[in-house]
Design a protein around this motif. Structure first.
Motif, PDB file in Angstrom:
ATOM      1  N   LEU A 299       1.001  -1.244   0.211  1.00  0.00           N
ATOM      2  CA  LEU A 299      -0.030  -0.154   0.048  1.00  0.00           C
ATOM      3  C   LEU A 299       0.579   1.284   0.028  1.00  0.00           C
ATOM      4  CD1 LEU A 299      -2.615  -1.131   2.701  1.00  0.00           C
ATOM      5  CD2 LEU A 299      -2.788  -1.338   0.170  1.00  0.00           C
ATOM      6  N   GLY A 300       2.199   1.091  -0.063  1.00  0.00           N
ATOM      7  CA  GLY A 300       3.068   2.290   0.031  1.00  0.00           C
ATOM      8  C   GLY A 300       2.835   3.447  -0.992  1.00  0.00           C
ATOM      9  N   HIS A 301       2.151   3.188  -2.326  1.00  0.00           N
ATOM     10  CA  HIS A 301       1.924   3.920  -3.222  1.00  0.00           C
ATOM     11  C   HIS A 301       0.694   4.808  -3.187  1.00  0.00           C
ATOM     12  CE1 HIS A 301      -0.878   0.406  -3.912  1.00  0.00           C
ATOM     13  NE2 HIS A 301      -1.580   1.138  -4.556  1.00  0.00           N
ATOM     14  N   LEU A 302      -0.010   4.476  -1.898  1.00  0.00           N
ATOM     15  CA  LEU A 302      -1.233   5.472  -1.716  1.00  0.00           C
ATOM     16  C   LEU A 302      -1.008   6.621  -0.892  1.00  0.00           C
ATOM     17  CD1 LEU A 302      -3.626   2.648  -0.603  1.00  0.00           C
ATOM     18  CD2 LEU A 302      -3.598   3.418  -3.061  1.00  0.00           C
ATOM     19  N   THR A 303      -1.636   7.382  -0.935  1.00  0.00           N
ATOM     20  CA  THR A 303      -1.636   8.706  -0.081  1.00  0.00           C
ATOM     21  C   THR A 303      -2.124   8.287   1.388  1.00  0.00           C
ATOM     22  OG1 THR A 303      -3.668   9.658  -0.459  1.00  0.00           O
ATOM     23  CG2 THR A 303      -1.836  10.192  -2.161  1.00  0.00           C
ATOM     24  N   PRO A 304      -1.907   9.162   2.429  1.00  0.00           N
ATOM     25  CA  PRO A 304      -2.239   8.859   3.714  1.00  0.00           C
ATOM     26  C   PRO A 304      -3.947   8.700   3.460  1.00  0.00           C
ATOM     27  CG  PRO A 304      -0.587  10.464   3.840  1.00  0.00           C
ATOM     28  CD  PRO A 304      -0.951  10.277   2.414  1.00  0.00           C
ATOM     29  N   ALA A 305      -4.685   9.673   2.876  1.00  0.00           N
ATOM     30  CA  ALA A 305      -6.027   9.696   2.803  1.00  0.00           C
ATOM     31  C   ALA A 305      -6.586   8.443   2.196  1.00  0.00           C
ATOM     32  CB  ALA A 305      -6.463  10.965   2.006  1.00  0.00           C
ATOM     33  N   GLN A 306      -5.919   8.188   1.125  1.00  0.00           N
ATOM     34  CA  GLN A 306      -6.422   6.795   0.117  1.00  0.00           C
ATOM     35  C   GLN A 306      -5.832   5.503   1.322  1.00  0.00           C
ATOM     36  OE1 GLN A 306      -3.481   7.347  -3.154  1.00  0.00           O
ATOM     37  NE2 GLN A 306      -5.495   7.829  -4.204  1.00  0.00           N
ATOM     38  N   MET A 307      -4.790   5.528   1.955  1.00  0.00           N
ATOM     39  CA  MET A 307      -4.562   4.520   3.037  1.00  0.00           C
ATOM     40  C   MET A 307      -5.872   4.327   4.018  1.00  0.00           C
ATOM     41  SD  MET A 307      -1.985   2.327   3.961  1.00  0.00           S
ATOM     42  CE  MET A 307      -0.273   2.882   3.507  1.00  0.00           C
ATOM     43  N   GLN A 308      -6.073   5.336   4.413  1.00  0.00           N
ATOM     44  CA  GLN A 308      -7.213   5.640   5.544  1.00  0.00           C
ATOM     45  C   GLN A 308      -8.596   4.913   5.148  1.00  0.00           C
ATOM     46  OE1 GLN A 308      -8.220   9.463   7.057  1.00  0.00           O
ATOM     47  NE2 GLN A 308      -9.070   8.668   8.907  1.00  0.00           N
ATOM     48  N   ALA A 309      -8.804   5.393   3.685  1.00  0.00           N
ATOM     49  CA  ALA A 309     -10.088   4.956   3.037  1.00  0.00           C
ATOM     50  C   ALA A 309     -10.062   3.351   2.694  1.00  0.00           C
ATOM     51  CB  ALA A 309     -10.154   5.743   1.796  1.00  0.00           C
ATOM     52  N   PHE A 310      -8.831   2.916   2.603  1.00  0.00           N
ATOM     53  CA  PHE A 310      -8.739   1.472   2.135  1.00  0.00           C
ATOM     54  C   PHE A 310      -8.945   0.786   3.549  1.00  0.00           C
ATOM     55  CE2 PHE A 310      -6.256  -2.468   1.941  1.00  0.00           C
ATOM     56  CZ  PHE A 310      -6.583  -2.881   0.669  1.00  0.00           C
ATOM     57  N   SER A 311      -8.257   1.333   4.432  1.00  0.00           N
ATOM     58  CA  SER A 311      -8.358   0.324   5.893  1.00  0.00           C
ATOM     59  C   SER A 311      -9.965   0.483   6.284  1.00  0.00           C
ATOM     60  CB  SER A 311      -7.466   1.139   6.863  1.00  0.00           C
ATOM     61  OG  SER A 311      -6.192   1.056   6.290  1.00  0.00           O
ATOM     62  N   ALA A 312     -10.603   1.650   6.152  1.00  0.00           N
ATOM     63  CA  ALA A 312     -12.048   1.536   6.305  1.00  0.00           C
ATOM     64  C   ALA A 312     -12.688   0.830   5.633  1.00  0.00           C
ATOM     65  CB  ALA A 312     -12.612   3.078   6.364  1.00  0.00           C
ATOM     66  N   ASP A 313     -12.561   0.665   4.285  1.00  0.00           N
ATOM     67  CA  ASP A 313     -13.181  -0.254   3.523  1.00  0.00           C
ATOM     68  C   ASP A 313     -13.113  -1.592   3.815  1.00  0.00           C
ATOM     69  OD1 ASP A 313     -14.778  -0.511   0.615  1.00  0.00           O
ATOM     70  OD2 ASP A 313     -12.992  -1.916   0.681  1.00  0.00           O
ATOM     71  N   ARG A 314     -11.916  -2.240   3.999  1.00  0.00           N
ATOM     72  CA  ARG A 314     -11.615  -3.472   4.459  1.00  0.00           C
ATOM     73  C   ARG A 314     -12.200  -3.856   5.842  1.00  0.00           C
ATOM     74  NH1 ARG A 314     -11.163  -3.044  -0.118  1.00  0.00           N
ATOM     75  NH2 ARG A 314      -9.698  -4.280  -1.591  1.00  0.00           N
ATOM     76  N   LYS A 315     -12.257  -2.853   6.843  1.00  0.00           N
ATOM     77  CA  LYS A 315     -12.961  -3.027   8.029  1.00  0.00           C
ATOM     78  C   LYS A 315     -14.301  -3.157   7.651  1.00  0.00           C
ATOM     79  CE  LYS A 315     -13.412  -0.965  12.557  1.00  0.00           C
ATOM     80  NZ  LYS A 315     -12.825   0.021  13.478  1.00  0.00           N
ATOM     81  N   ALA A 316     -15.041  -2.641   7.045  1.00  0.00           N
ATOM     82  CA  ALA A 316     -16.389  -2.678   6.863  1.00  0.00           C
ATOM     83  C   ALA A 316     -16.728  -4.100   6.132  1.00  0.00           C
ATOM     84  CB  ALA A 316     -16.964  -1.554   5.806  1.00  0.00           C
ATOM     85  N   MET A 317     -15.905  -4.457   5.234  1.00  0.00           N
ATOM     86  CA  MET A 317     -16.071  -5.851   4.460  1.00  0.00           C
ATOM     87  C   MET A 317     -16.015  -6.860   5.673  1.00  0.00           C
ATOM     88  SD  MET A 317     -14.014  -5.458   1.039  1.00  0.00           S
ATOM     89  CE  MET A 317     -14.280  -7.509   0.655  1.00  0.00           C
ATOM     90  N   ARG A 318     -14.938  -6.737   6.647  1.00  0.00           N
ATOM     91  CA  ARG A 318     -14.939  -7.878   7.609  1.00  0.00           C
ATOM     92  C   ARG A 318     -16.037  -7.898   8.811  1.00  0.00           C
ATOM     93  NH1 ARG A 318      -9.809  -5.814   7.764  1.00  0.00           N
ATOM     94  NH2 ARG A 318     -10.090  -4.858   9.919  1.00  0.00           N
ATOM     95  N   GLY A 319     -16.575  -6.702   8.886  1.00  0.00           N
ATOM     96  CA  GLY A 319     -17.689  -6.417   9.777  1.00  0.00           C
ATOM     97  C   GLY A 319     -17.242  -6.831  11.100  1.00  0.00           C
TER      98      GLY A 319
END
Length: 311
Positions: free
Chosen positions: A120-140
């Protein structure tokens, strides 16, 4: 058969599984690049809420989950069969374990701190945060896609070690003597690990596995043409869903025409609502109507999905 349209993104391991399968079958296909995280309005217009990647579109028929997508492609292009008769049950069982248990171990291994930067190093901090939030929502509220790191490493080492012995003993493929769907399931896990330069050194201890991986990689991706999401939606809107034999199996507790939902049982539990068209031990199919996609049939494998009466 109508054109095969794969809705996918470049870094998706399950998309790579299907891209390689297209190459092994020598197919021409179309690719729609979709977002790796929500929102995915064009995907949802086709699926009704299913958010996993990839999905396969054939006209106005939408196929979810690579377990089903592999069967659809194998039926459309039977050369290089994925389910050889002598291994038909074994290949499905092995592929199912690899796509769930081993993939969970691979995700856990890769997203430890040493691997997260590579992935994930190519992502900006905002994109990293969005990715983490998305995967957390997927796991529930489940532990899907996560296990203790030592156990993940142990599972990967044991699996690759046993495969190393099998390949060195002259067994050419994952589930036996013949190429099968299990090879494509293992491939995308190894491909995923190879993406993390530091952590990929885990594979150095398994030269026979690496040689198998190189043979698989040589299949390539077939002939691909990138198309827009808008054009794929137009294809669906002007096509008719395919007629389905069989209907709804007796004793299932459902009848054709019932309003139902279909929901994954492990993670990304986003229900898809529609009218039940077909249901048996292998597949569930809903009819949906969408303002952008028109009337579509959305197909799911029966295993791993819960079918319920709506409401």
């Amino acid at each position: 058969m109508a054109d095969l349209i794969l809705h996918q993104y470049a870094t998706s391991p399950f998309s790579e599984k299907i891209r390689l399968l297209m190459g092994a079958k020598g197919l021409a296909w179309q690719a729609v690049e979709i977002p790796p995280i929500m929102p995915k309005p064009d995907v949802v217009a086709l699926t009704g809420g299913y958010r996993r990647t990839p999905i396969l579109q054939v006209g106005a028929d939408i196929y979810c989950d690579t377990a089903l997508i592999c069967e659809v492609i194998d039926s459309a292009a039977p050369a290089c069969p994925l389910y050889p008769a002598a291994q038909a049950a074994t290949t499905r069982l092995v592929a199912g374990w690899i796509d769930t248990a081993l993939f969970t171990a691979a995700v856990t291994y890769l997203f430890q701190p040493a691997g997260a930067q590579s992935m994930l190093g190519h992502l900006t901090p905002a994109q990293m945060q969005a990715f983490s939030a998305d995967r957390k929502a997927m796991r529930g509220d489940t532990n899907a896609l996560r296990m203790p790191l030592p156990e993940a490493i142990a599972m990967l080492q044991e699996t690759f070690g046993r495969l190393e012995q099998q390949f060195n003993a002259g067994v050419a493929h994952v589930a036996g003597a013949e190429l099968s769907v299990a090879d494509f399931s293992l491939y995308h896990n190894v491909w995923f690990i190879q993406r993390a330069s530091e952590l990929a050194r885990l594979l150095d201890a398994y030269p026979a596995v690496q040689a198998w991986y190189a043979r698989m990689k040589a299949f390539g991706h077939g002939t691909v043409r990138v198309v827009s999401a808008a054009s794929a939606l137009e294809v669906a809107r002007y096509a008719d869903p395919a007629a389905l034999p069989g209907g709804v199996a007796a004793g299932s507790g459902f009848e054709a025409g019932d309003a139902v939902t279909v929901t994954p049982t492990d993670y990304a539990r986003d229900p898809v609502a529609g009218v039940l068209v077909a249901l048996d031990a292998h597949r569930a199919t809903l009819r949906r109507q969408d303002p952008r996609a028109g009337a579509v049939n959305v197909h799911f494998p029966r295993q791993g999905y819960q079918v319920q009466h709506a409401g």
